[in-house]
Design a protein around this motif. Structure first.
Motif, mmCIF file in Angstrom:
data_model
loop_
_atom_site.group_PDB
_atom_site.id
_atom_site.type_symbol
_atom_site.label_atom_id
_atom_site.label_comp_id
_atom_site.label_asym_id
_atom_site.label_seq_id
_atom_site.Cartn_x
_atom_site.Cartn_y
_atom_site.Cartn_z
ATOM 1 N N MET A 154 0.285 10.167 1.776
ATOM 2 C CA MET A 154 -1.122 9.836 1.562
ATOM 3 C C MET A 154 -1.764 9.357 2.847
ATOM 4 S SD MET A 154 -1.081 7.665 -1.977
ATOM 5 C CE MET A 154 -2.864 7.462 -1.847
ATOM 6 N N ALA A 155 -3.033 9.683 3.016
ATOM 7 C CA ALA A 155 -3.765 9.133 4.147
ATOM 8 C C ALA A 155 -3.935 7.641 3.950
ATOM 9 C CB ALA A 155 -5.122 9.820 4.259
ATOM 10 N N ASP B 247 -6.347 5.697 4.266
ATOM 11 C CA ASP B 247 -7.559 5.216 3.627
ATOM 12 C C ASP B 247 -7.758 5.788 2.233
ATOM 13 O OD1 ASP B 247 -7.942 7.778 4.457
ATOM 14 O OD2 ASP B 247 -9.935 7.473 5.321
ATOM 15 N N THR B 248 -6.747 6.491 1.700
ATOM 16 C CA THR B 248 -6.830 7.057 0.358
ATOM 17 C C THR B 248 -6.239 6.090 -0.646
ATOM 18 O OG1 THR B 248 -6.597 9.291 1.271
ATOM 19 C CG2 THR B 248 -6.209 9.005 -1.096
ATOM 20 N N ARG C 28 -4.593 5.923 -7.142
ATOM 21 C CA ARG C 28 -5.225 5.888 -8.463
ATOM 22 C C ARG C 28 -4.188 5.951 -9.582
ATOM 23 N NH1 ARG C 28 -9.892 3.625 -7.273
ATOM 24 N NH2 ARG C 28 -11.276 4.922 -6.008
ATOM 25 N N GLN D 31 -10.742 -1.982 -7.451
ATOM 26 C CA GLN D 31 -10.416 -0.589 -7.725
ATOM 27 C C GLN D 31 -9.458 -0.499 -8.911
ATOM 28 O OE1 GLN D 31 -9.949 2.051 -4.216
ATOM 29 N NE2 GLN D 31 -9.897 0.167 -3.006
ATOM 30 N N ASP E 2 0.013 9.620 -7.128
ATOM 31 C CA ASP E 2 -0.392 9.390 -5.738
ATOM 32 C C ASP E 2 0.715 8.700 -4.947
ATOM 33 O OD1 ASP E 2 -2.952 10.439 -6.212
ATOM 34 O OD2 ASP E 2 -3.669 8.507 -6.970
ATOM 35 N N ARG F 41 5.321 11.184 -0.718
ATOM 36 C CA ARG F 41 4.691 10.135 -1.530
ATOM 37 C C ARG F 41 5.695 9.083 -1.988
ATOM 38 N NH1 ARG F 41 3.461 12.500 -6.090
ATOM 39 N NH2 ARG F 41 4.565 14.406 -5.536
ATOM 40 N N ARG G 235 -3.337 0.059 -3.074
ATOM 41 C CA ARG G 235 -2.794 0.401 -1.763
ATOM 42 C C ARG G 235 -1.328 0.776 -1.868
ATOM 43 N NH1 ARG G 235 -4.115 -4.252 2.381
ATOM 44 N NH2 ARG G 235 -3.978 -5.600 0.542
ATOM 45 N N GLU H 276 0.833 1.076 3.394
ATOM 46 C CA GLU H 276 -0.462 0.577 3.840
ATOM 47 C C GLU H 276 -0.578 -0.927 3.645
ATOM 48 O OE1 GLU H 276 -5.236 0.961 2.860
ATOM 49 O OE2 GLU H 276 -3.781 2.147 1.715
#
Length: 400
Positions: free
Chosen positions: A1-2, A4-5, A8, A69, A225, A257, A374, A378
């Motif tokens: 994952m990036a 900043d993604t 979810r 979120q 994710d 992932r 997160r 991250e």
């Protein structure tokens, strides 16, 4: 994952330590502690009902709103509690035999010597029960011999009886020492690890293969994710094995992932056994993989782990291998001083604090990790891993 993604949807696969308690206990623990952490941190966390999700897998849904979120997590409990119960000596004499046998094997194989030089709290946890039981047996023998000798030498019967009355006291002392230090749990776990290192736990190996196939399938499911594999205590070693076997089953890049978090690991108890080459190979496979992110969390106050010791220490990882990023959860910053003192002196509670709520908002938050937006990497990207922790070394430590 990036970076900043946000996450979810997450899948958490949790492997517990050597514990006969099954998913009902851990579901209740998660739900209770999540509510406590939510009250402290301002999270919104809803924990669903426990369900049977597959063979040897139970789980529950977690809906959370953290840091503004919303996240949906499926928390799976990968079961091996039935194997633990089958290898759980119940009588005190069986436990005594198991303790002395497992302790002797670890002395003979050099595990105790490594532990003493590398992490003396771990050494006390491993060697203490066996030494205490040996002393206890010797004291019982001395009391019996003295009583018989004095009686045979013509001493008054009352003197021999007084000595014999010391036997129940010694028994009670041994039982209380076992209760306070969790010696019985530690020694049952150690015996299983010794047999695992010798390849004498085929039912456990089959279960790990089953978990690995399940994890490999999850890694190829685009619905997640993040796939977070968590191993606690001796379950940390099992998580490493599951990760290594799953990596071997998926195409290159499919594990991007995958996050691995090991908590309170006692891996050297297994990896330092000469016969445990298969496990060392799995450590190398996971430690050298650039596909996953491995975070190893251990607290110096936790006397039942190798605190901040590299799980791959001494192994031939290729140059540039990521290995495990080691972090201290800093329990002292998560509680008031009075509460932390109580936790620090209750070694059983301290060993499970990784899975529990804090009193104060802090960086380590098990529920934000497992249910927040997160990814594991991250969340702790700003923290440098511990590189050379030597606080608990003795006799010059381990040559690097």
């Amino acid at each position: 994952m990036a970076a900043d993604t946000p996450v979810r949807r997450r899948l958490v696969c949790y492997i517990g330590g050597f514990d006969p308690q099954g998913p009902a206990h851990y579901h209740q623990l998660y739900a209770t502690e999540a509510a406590r952490q939510a009250a402290v941190s301002g999270h919104e966390i809803s924990v669903g009902r426990r369900q049977r999700l597959g063979e040897h897998i139970a789980g529950w849904e977690v809906d959370a709103r953290i840091d503004g979120q919303s996240v949906r997590t499926r928390y799976e409990f990968l079961r091996w509690d039935d194997i633990v119960r089958a290898r759980w000596p119940r009588s005190r004499w069986a436990l005594l035999r198991t303790t002395l046998w497992a302790s002797w094997q670890c002395w003979r194989d050099g595990v105790m010597w490594y532990s003493w030089r590398r992490s003396w709290p771990a050494f006390l946890a491993l060697a203490g029960p066996g030494l205490a039981m040996l002393i206890w047996v010797l004291l019982l023998g001395v009391v019996g011999v003295l009583a018989a000798g004095l009686w045979g030498a013509g001493w008054p019967l009352a003197t021999g009886l007084w000595l014999l009355l010391a036997v129940p006291g010694l028994v009670a002392l041994g039982v209380e020492a076992e209760r306070r230090t969790q010696m019985a749990w530690l020694m049952r776990s150690l015996a299983c690890l010794v047999r695992q290192g010798r390849g004498q736990t085929p039912e456990l190996e089959a279960r790990l293969d089953h978990f690995a196939a399940h994890l490999a399938a999850a890694l190829q499911d685009p619905a997640h994710d993040e796939v977070l594999l968590v191993g606690h205590s001796s379950g940390a070693m099992l998580a490493v094995s599951v990760a290594a076997r799953a990596l071997a089953q998926v195409p290159a890049g499919a594990a991007a992932r995958l996050s691995l978090m090991t908590l309170g690991q006692c891996g050297a108890t297994l990896s330092q056994q000469p016969q445990a080459q298969a496990y060392r190979d799995e450590l190398v496979a996971v430690g050298s993989s650039a596909q996953l992110h491995w975070l190893d969390v251990s607290a110096p106050a936790d006397g039942c782990c190798y605190a901040l010791v590299d799980p791959c220490e001494g192994l031939p990882l290729p140059p540039g291998s990521p290995g495990a990023k080691r972090l201290n959860p800093r329990f002292a910053q998560l509680f008031t001083p009075a509460s932390y003192e109580r936790i620090r002196h209750d070694k059983y509670r301290c060993h499970f604090q990784y899975l529990m709520a804090s009193e104060v908002v802090g960086e380590y938050d098990y529920f934000a990790i497992t249910a927040g937006p997160r990814s594991l990497q991250e969340r702790f990207a700003h923290r440098d891993g511990v590189a050379d922790f030597r606080q608990f070394e003795c006799f010059g430590g381990i040559r690097r």
